[in-house]
Scaffold this motif. Structure first.
Motif, PDB file in Angstrom:
ATOM      1  N   SER A   1       0.829  -1.210   0.000  1.00 13.81           N
ATOM      2  CA  SER A   1       0.000   0.000   0.000  1.00 13.81           C
ATOM      3  C   SER A   1       0.861   1.258   0.000  1.00 13.81           C
ATOM      4  N   SER A   2       0.443   2.235  -0.813  1.00  7.09           N
ATOM      5  CA  SER A   2       1.123   3.531  -0.812  1.00  7.09           C
ATOM      6  C   SER A   2       0.153   4.639  -0.392  1.00  7.09           C
ATOM      7  N   VAL A   3      -0.912   4.243   0.315  1.00  7.01           N
ATOM      8  CA  VAL A   3      -1.929   5.197   0.763  1.00  7.01           C
ATOM      9  C   VAL A   3      -1.429   5.939   2.005  1.00  7.01           C
ATOM     10  N   ALA A   4      -1.645   7.255   2.048  1.00  5.83           N
ATOM     11  CA  ALA A   4      -1.364   8.053   3.243  1.00  5.83           C
ATOM     12  C   ALA A   4      -2.696   8.389   3.918  1.00  5.83           C
ATOM     13  N   ASP A   5      -2.752   8.305   5.242  1.00 10.88           N
ATOM     14  CA  ASP A   5      -3.989   8.543   5.986  1.00 10.88           C
ATOM     15  C   ASP A   5      -3.640   9.221   7.307  1.00 10.88           C
ATOM     16  N   TYR A   6      -3.652  10.572   7.314  1.00 11.13           N
ATOM     17  CA  TYR A   6      -3.203  11.274   8.518  1.00 11.13           C
ATOM     18  C   TYR A   6      -3.976  12.566   8.805  1.00 11.13           C
ATOM     19  N   ASN A   7      -5.150  12.713   8.199  1.00 11.66           N
ATOM     20  CA  ASN A   7      -5.975  13.908   8.373  1.00 11.66           C
ATOM     21  C   ASN A   7      -5.183  15.180   8.083  1.00 11.66           C
ATOM     22  N   PRO A   8      -4.694  15.348   6.833  1.00  5.56           N
ATOM     23  CA  PRO A   8      -3.936  16.555   6.494  1.00  5.56           C
ATOM     24  C   PRO A   8      -4.786  17.808   6.697  1.00  5.56           C
ATOM     25  N   THR A   9      -4.270  18.734   7.463  1.00  5.30           N
ATOM     26  CA  THR A   9      -5.028  19.921   7.861  1.00  5.30           C
ATOM     27  C   THR A   9      -4.142  21.152   7.744  1.00  5.30           C
ATOM     28  N   PRO A  10      -4.603  22.205   7.055  1.00  3.04           N
ATOM     29  CA  PRO A  10      -3.792  23.433   6.963  1.00  3.04           C
ATOM     30  C   PRO A  10      -3.536  24.038   8.339  1.00  3.04           C
ATOM     31  N   TYR A  11      -2.420  24.710   8.463  1.00  2.00           N
ATOM     32  CA  TYR A  11      -1.985  25.320   9.729  1.00  2.00           C
ATOM     33  C   TYR A  11      -3.057  26.236  10.317  1.00  2.00           C
ATOM     34  N   ASP A  12      -3.706  27.036   9.472  1.00  4.16           N
ATOM     35  CA  ASP A  12      -4.666  28.011   9.996  1.00  4.16           C
ATOM     36  C   ASP A  12      -6.000  27.391  10.404  1.00  4.16           C
ATOM     37  N   ARG A  13      -6.148  26.086  10.185  1.00  7.80           N
ATOM     38  CA  ARG A  13      -7.362  25.398  10.629  1.00  7.80           C
ATOM     39  C   ARG A  13      -7.127  24.571  11.885  1.00  7.80           C
ATOM     40  N   ILE A  14      -5.954  24.768  12.499  1.00  9.26           N
ATOM     41  CA  ILE A  14      -5.643  24.071  13.756  1.00  9.26           C
ATOM     42  C   ILE A  14      -5.796  25.062  14.902  1.00  9.26           C
ATOM     43  N   LYS A  15      -6.490  24.633  15.957  1.00  9.07           N
ATOM     44  CA  LYS A  15      -6.767  25.577  17.049  1.00  9.07           C
ATOM     45  C   LYS A  15      -5.557  25.755  17.947  1.00  9.07           C
ATOM     46  N   GLU A  16      -5.523  26.879  18.618  1.00 10.54           N
ATOM     47  CA  GLU A  16      -4.465  27.185  19.584  1.00 10.54           C
ATOM     48  C   GLU A  16      -4.677  26.373  20.850  1.00 10.54           C
ATOM     49  N   GLY A  17      -3.579  25.814  21.369  1.00 11.13           N
ATOM     50  CA  GLY A  17      -3.643  25.157  22.665  1.00 11.13           C
ATOM     51  C   GLY A  17      -3.909  23.663  22.574  1.00 11.13           C
ATOM     52  N   GLY A  18      -3.978  23.046  23.734  1.00 11.29           N
ATOM     53  CA  GLY A  18      -4.224  21.613  23.803  1.00 11.29           C
ATOM     54  C   GLY A  18      -2.943  20.829  24.040  1.00 11.29           C
ATOM     55  N   THR A  19      -3.131  19.566  24.345  1.00 12.78           N
ATOM     56  CA  THR A  19      -2.028  18.645  24.619  1.00 12.78           C
ATOM     57  C   THR A  19      -2.135  17.448  23.690  1.00 12.78           C
ATOM     58  N   TYR A  20      -1.009  16.932  23.264  1.00 17.06           N
ATOM     59  CA  TYR A  20      -0.954  15.731  22.425  1.00 17.06           C
ATOM     60  C   TYR A  20      -0.104  14.705  23.164  1.00 17.06           C
ATOM     61  N   THR A  21      -0.720  13.569  23.540  1.00 17.93           N
ATOM     62  CA  THR A  21      -0.051  12.572  24.380  1.00 17.93           C
ATOM     63  C   THR A  21      -0.002  11.224  23.677  1.00 17.93           C
ATOM     64  N   THR A  22       1.192  10.642  23.622  1.00 23.49           N
ATOM     65  CA  THR A  22       1.376   9.306  23.044  1.00 23.49           C
ATOM     66  C   THR A  22       2.344   8.513  23.910  1.00 23.49           C
TER      67      THR A  22
END
Length: 560
Positions: free
Chosen positions: A43-64
């Motif tokens: 498979s050469s499919v990409a699946d990562y919810n590509p989102t422009p910078y200006d459509r991402i909200k300020e703040g929040g935490t990303y935990t992995t």
């Protein structure tokens, strides 16, 4: 850059053997029951919810899940994929690639890039952003590019450099029209030069002592740069937190915090189910089943620039004999290994046939099938000819010594145990005993650097599309990154000749030809790739199956 165990930033190893797909009956060279229905490529499919910078909200935490590695300098030979990923959160991400491998220059570091060829020699002029500065106040200028080249070009053997390929082709790094311009001159042409400077070292980090030891279980945020810097680095728990960097001059990070929590894979799935993690890898059918359909989450799955292979330590007594190694490889039914790894997952792929390219890439050839077939009867004959005769218990004996080798199994993952058991059964059928030796996942780097294994299963992730560049890292006999120890000076010469070919297409053709010779050392057996499959909280942007794409840290966050 590729990424693997004892390989370069180029090849930084994945610690656990984890993948995803479906497969078949013995002898067929495809990873599914019906070879007629096998896809010609993975498979050469990409699946990562590509989102422009200006459509991402300020703040929040990303935990992995994640932690720091023993060796945190990705240019060091003992660095792994873990080190590369952590490094990217508090150091320069100057050059990245699209999912399909197109080069992308980050203007916050390189405001202009010019490539020319004069008299047959390539010249790259990097104009560095005038505002770019390391966190300790040192300007990022041509000296950082020069320091990175000096540490990695192989001229000083005291540096435990991951890969010298490409760097050793550079004849000079000089100041351009001012200190904010680096002029890099190559002997000949290097079409994959961008992979050499995707990131770079602070000049202070590029002394021999600091290159080899400063990042061992430590971070040096003062030598870093970027939208985030280290908030906490807990040596006891292994947890890491990154926070916004007040000294950053470029596009601001959207997140308040990026958190790595040190958990085993089983605990990680439970933590995701409980809402404690925002993202988790689905490594097998069981973990996928557990995370599928959870409220507020989704599954993202696509192609994978990973490959898992079996490494033979040619310095161990039994495996020093090439004829015996070939018999081992002929005894392993890769379709059955794929069946175990991918059971219950809706995915199909052909079995991998190369260490340097994936089947979805242009120029890929199945080099392994040209030199090896699953042939246990031939293996038995070869072992007979080598003087290994069946003993009373079915295990072969020569000069009073049984034919047995060790297999190092990291951790207690059921899928890894099942894989080891399958290897043992396959080898037993031809008269070889496999002793399964359990080891702690934390000993991964040490096992490789000290070569404390007979057989070892591990994976590589490609961070850039220039697979032919890494031929030497896998197969050169004088490379620390070649953990098998196989090869010869004559083969090394042929391998290195491919790196001097200016045209990428011709370079790949030549590399394929040489790889077929290298695989006849029978010390390295590609086994499977599988898709990249993840459970992700809905709304998480630019995270998932990205293939060659590594999203810039400031572009990761939560959709508005």
């Amino acid at each position: 850059m590729r990424t693997r165990l004892a390989l370069p930033v180029a090849l930084i190893a994945a610690i656990s053997v984890t993948a995803t797909a479906c497969q078949s009956s013995s002898g067929q060279d495809s990873a599914q029951p019906d070879a007629k229905n096998a896809p010609s490529t993975a498979s050469s499919v990409a699946d990562y919810n590509p989102t422009p910078y200006d459509r991402i909200k300020e703040g929040g935490t990303y935990t992995t899940v994640g932690t720091f590695d023993d060796q945190g300098n990705p240019f060091n030979v003992n660095a792994t994929l873990t080190a590369s990923r952590v490094w990217a959160w508090y150091n320069a991400d100057a050059i990245t690639y699209s999912p399909t491998g197109e080069v992308q220059y980050n203007p916050d570091y390189f405001s202009d890039v010019k490539v020319s060829v004069e008299g047959g020699n390539q010249k790259v002029t990097l104009t560095i952003n005038p505002r770019a500065v390391f966190n300790d106040g040192t300007p990022i200028d041509w000296t950082a590019i020069k320091a990175t080249w000096k540490a990695d070009n192989g001229s000083d053997k005291a540096y435990a450099a991951s890969s010298t390929d490409g760097y050793d082709q550079i004849t000079s790094v000089e100041k351009g029209r001012n200190a904010k311009q680096a002029v890099i001159t190559f002997k000949g042409v290097n079409p994959s030069w961008s992979s050499l400077f995707t990131t770079f070292l602070h000049p202070k980090a590029a002394t021999v002592e600091n290159f080899n030891k400063a990042y061992v279980k430590k971070a040096h945020p003062e030598w870093g740069a970027g939208p985030y810097t280290v908030g906490t680095w807990d040596a006891h728990s292994g947890d890491i937190t990154f926070v916004r960097n007040p000294k950053w001059w470029g596009r601001q990070g959207k997140l308040d915090k990026r958190v790595y929590v040190n958990l085993e894979s089983t605990a990680a799935v439970n933590a995701f189910k409980n809402g404690q993690l925002d993202y988790v890898s689905a490594v097998d059918a069981e973990s996928l089943k557990q995370i599928k359909g959870l409220k507020g989450t989704e599954i993202r799955s696509g192609g994978s620039p990973f490959e898992y292979s079996l490494y033979f330590n040619t310095k161990s007594s039994v495996l020093a004999d090439k004829a015996v190694r070939k018999a081992f490889e002929e005894s392993i039914d890769r379709t059955q290994i794929a069946k175990i790894r991918f059971q219950g997952l809706d995915y199909k792929e052909p079995l991998p046939g190369s260490a340097i390219l994936y089947s979805f890439q242009k120029g890929y050839e199945n080099n392994l099938s040209a030199v090896l077939k699953y042939a246990p009867d031939d293996a038995r004959k070869a072992l007979d000819a080598a003087g290994w005769k069946p003993g009373g218990d079915g295990i072969r004996v020569r000069n009073g010594k049984k034919l047995e080798v060790g297999y190092t199994l990291l951790g207690d993952d059921p899928l890894d145990k099942a894989t080891a058991g399958a290897f043992a059964a396959m080898l037993k059928s031809v008269g070889i005993r496999l002793d399964i030796n359990k080891a702690d996942e934390a000993d991964f780097s040490k096992i490789l650097s000290d070569r404390k294994f007979d057989l070892f299963l591990s994976g590589n992730r490609s961070m850039d599309p220039f697979g032919a560049r890494y031929l030497c890292d896998f197969y050169c006999s004088d490379r620390d990154s070649n953990i098998t120890g196989a090869g010869s000076p004559a083969l090394d010469t042929e391998i290195r000749a491919t790196s001097k070919i200016a045209d990428l297409g011709k370079q790949v053709t030549a590399a394929n030809e040489v790889e077929r010779k290298a695989l006849q050392e029978y010390a390295f057996l590609p086994l499977f790739s599988g898709p990249s499959t993840y459970g992700v909280k809905k709304g998480l942007a630019n995270v998932g199956a990205t293939i060659f794409y590594n999203p810039l840290p400031e572009t990761i966050g939560w959709e508005k």
